[in-house]
Design a protein around this motif. Structure first.
Motif, PDB file in Angstrom:
ATOM      1  N   ARG A   1      38.183  43.076  28.643  1.00 52.19           N
ATOM      2  CA  ARG A   1      38.783  42.042  29.490  1.00 52.19           C
ATOM      3  C   ARG A   1      38.197  40.690  29.130  1.00 52.19           C
ATOM      4  NH1 ARG A   1      36.351  45.932  31.765  1.00 52.19           N
ATOM      5  NH2 ARG A   1      38.268  46.878  32.428  1.00 52.19           N
TER       6      ARG A   1
ATOM      7  N   ALA B   1      36.441  36.963  29.422  1.00 49.10           N
ATOM      8  CA  ALA B   1      35.245  36.498  30.121  1.00 49.10           C
ATOM      9  C   ALA B   1      35.625  35.664  31.333  1.00 49.10           C
ATOM     10  CB  ALA B   1      34.374  35.678  29.177  1.00 49.10           C
ATOM     11  N   ALA B   2      34.736  35.650  32.312  1.00 52.14           N
ATOM     12  CA  ALA B   2      34.939  34.842  33.512  1.00 52.14           C
ATOM     13  C   ALA B   2      34.467  33.420  33.245  1.00 52.14           C
ATOM     14  CB  ALA B   2      34.167  35.441  34.679  1.00 52.14           C
ATOM     15  N   LYS B   3      35.020  32.493  33.960  1.00 42.47           N
ATOM     16  CA  LYS B   3      34.633  31.085  33.835  1.00 42.47           C
ATOM     17  C   LYS B   3      33.643  30.757  34.944  1.00 42.47           C
ATOM     18  CE  LYS B   3      35.084  26.861  32.298  1.00 42.47           C
ATOM     19  NZ  LYS B   3      34.304  26.473  31.157  1.00 42.47           N
TER      20      LYS B   3
ATOM     21  N   ASP C   1      34.890  42.894  36.834  1.00 38.38           N
ATOM     22  CA  ASP C   1      35.278  44.287  36.606  1.00 38.38           C
ATOM     23  C   ASP C   1      34.535  44.812  35.391  1.00 38.38           C
ATOM     24  OD1 ASP C   1      36.531  46.708  36.528  1.00 38.38           O
ATOM     25  OD2 ASP C   1      38.443  45.937  35.803  1.00 38.38           O
ATOM     26  N   LYS C   2      33.601  45.744  35.598  1.00 35.24           N
ATOM     27  CA  LYS C   2      32.776  46.261  34.508  1.00 35.24           C
ATOM     28  C   LYS C   2      33.121  47.704  34.162  1.00 35.24           C
ATOM     29  CE  LYS C   2      28.972  43.330  35.877  1.00 35.24           C
ATOM     30  NZ  LYS C   2      29.500  42.923  37.150  1.00 35.24           N
TER      31      LYS C   2
ATOM     32  N   ASP D   1      29.010  34.535  32.055  1.00 34.64           N
ATOM     33  CA  ASP D   1      30.462  34.643  31.931  1.00 34.64           C
ATOM     34  C   ASP D   1      30.952  36.084  31.952  1.00 34.64           C
ATOM     35  OD1 ASP D   1      29.309  35.260  29.504  1.00 34.64           O
ATOM     36  OD2 ASP D   1      30.852  34.275  28.305  1.00 34.64           O
TER      37      ASP D   1
ATOM     38  N   PRO E   1      32.675  39.370  33.236  1.00 38.79           N
ATOM     39  CA  PRO E   1      33.748  39.622  34.194  1.00 38.79           C
ATOM     40  C   PRO E   1      33.261  40.463  35.364  1.00 38.79           C
ATOM     41  CG  PRO E   1      34.262  40.578  32.037  1.00 38.79           C
ATOM     42  CD  PRO E   1      32.935  39.947  31.935  1.00 38.79           C
TER      43      PRO E   1
ATOM     44  N   THR F   1      35.787  37.872  24.793  1.00 37.58           N
ATOM     45  CA  THR F   1      36.232  39.154  25.331  1.00 37.58           C
ATOM     46  C   THR F   1      35.032  40.069  25.509  1.00 37.58           C
ATOM     47  OG1 THR F   1      38.309  38.903  24.125  1.00 37.58           O
ATOM     48  CG2 THR F   1      37.803  41.090  24.971  1.00 37.58           C
ATOM     49  N   TRP F   2      34.950  40.700  26.675  1.00 34.39           N
ATOM     50  CA  TRP F   2      33.899  41.667  26.976  1.00 34.39           C
ATOM     51  C   TRP F   2      34.509  43.059  26.949  1.00 34.39           C
ATOM     52  CZ3 TRP F   2      28.779  40.848  29.099  1.00 34.39           C
ATOM     53  CH2 TRP F   2      28.384  39.516  29.114  1.00 34.39           C
TER      54      TRP F   2
END
Length: 157
Positions: A93, A95-97, A87-88, A83, A85, A123-124
């Motif tokens: 930002r 988390a991605a799904k 953009d690192k 999960d 994101p 949140t990352w």
């Protein structure tokens, strides 16, 4: 004339001396004592990350009143976290799904959380400019700035 030579030598030495290639990050979980909010840096001094171009990561997972904070190196969590994101860069930002996660698994045990849907908010936070930046605030001083300040102080006396 001698003062200018000393100043030039100190500037060149300050430019040549650099820190190691490894980045220091806090590596702990908020289930451990002292790793919650605020971070007790006396218990966790930070460890070097395995990759030379690594980033420090702080993952904040929330479910109602429960909050789990994981502080780690990015290269360590990429093997089992899907999960992350895209953009690192520096900053936080959501988390991605991952829609493919647990797609081919037919499991009726809800406690396993194969779809990673237990937490309401994940949140990352990424950082890589300062050592131990995924925890408490830190102050870093450059060797070059310290030597220039010393020389300027010496000349003004």
């Amino acid at each position: 004339m001698a003062r200018i030579v000393v100043l030039c030598v100190l500037i060149v030495l300050g430019l040549l001396i650099k820190e190691g290639e490894a980045l220091y990050c806090y590596r702990c979980n908020s289930n451990q004592p002292g790793c919650g909010t605020p971070l007790n840096w006396l218990w966790f001094w930070g460890e070097t990350c395995p990759e030379y171009d690594d980033k420090c990561v702080k993952i904040i997972e929330r479910k109602d009143a429960e909050t789990i904070i994981t502080r780690e190196c990015l290269s360590t969590v990429t093997s089992f976290r899907t999960d992350m994101p895209a953009d690192k860069y520096e900053g936080c930002r959501p988390a991605a799904k991952d829609v493919r996660l647990g797609h081919y698994v037919n499991n009726s045990i809800h406690q396993l959380d194969i779809h990673r849907s237990y937490y309401d908010e994940v949140t990352w936070c990424f950082c890589y400019f300062d050592h131990r930046c995924n925890g408490a605030t830190s102050v870093t001083v450059s060797i070059l700035l310290l030597s220039i300040g010393t020389v300027i102080h010496h000349f003004t006396i």
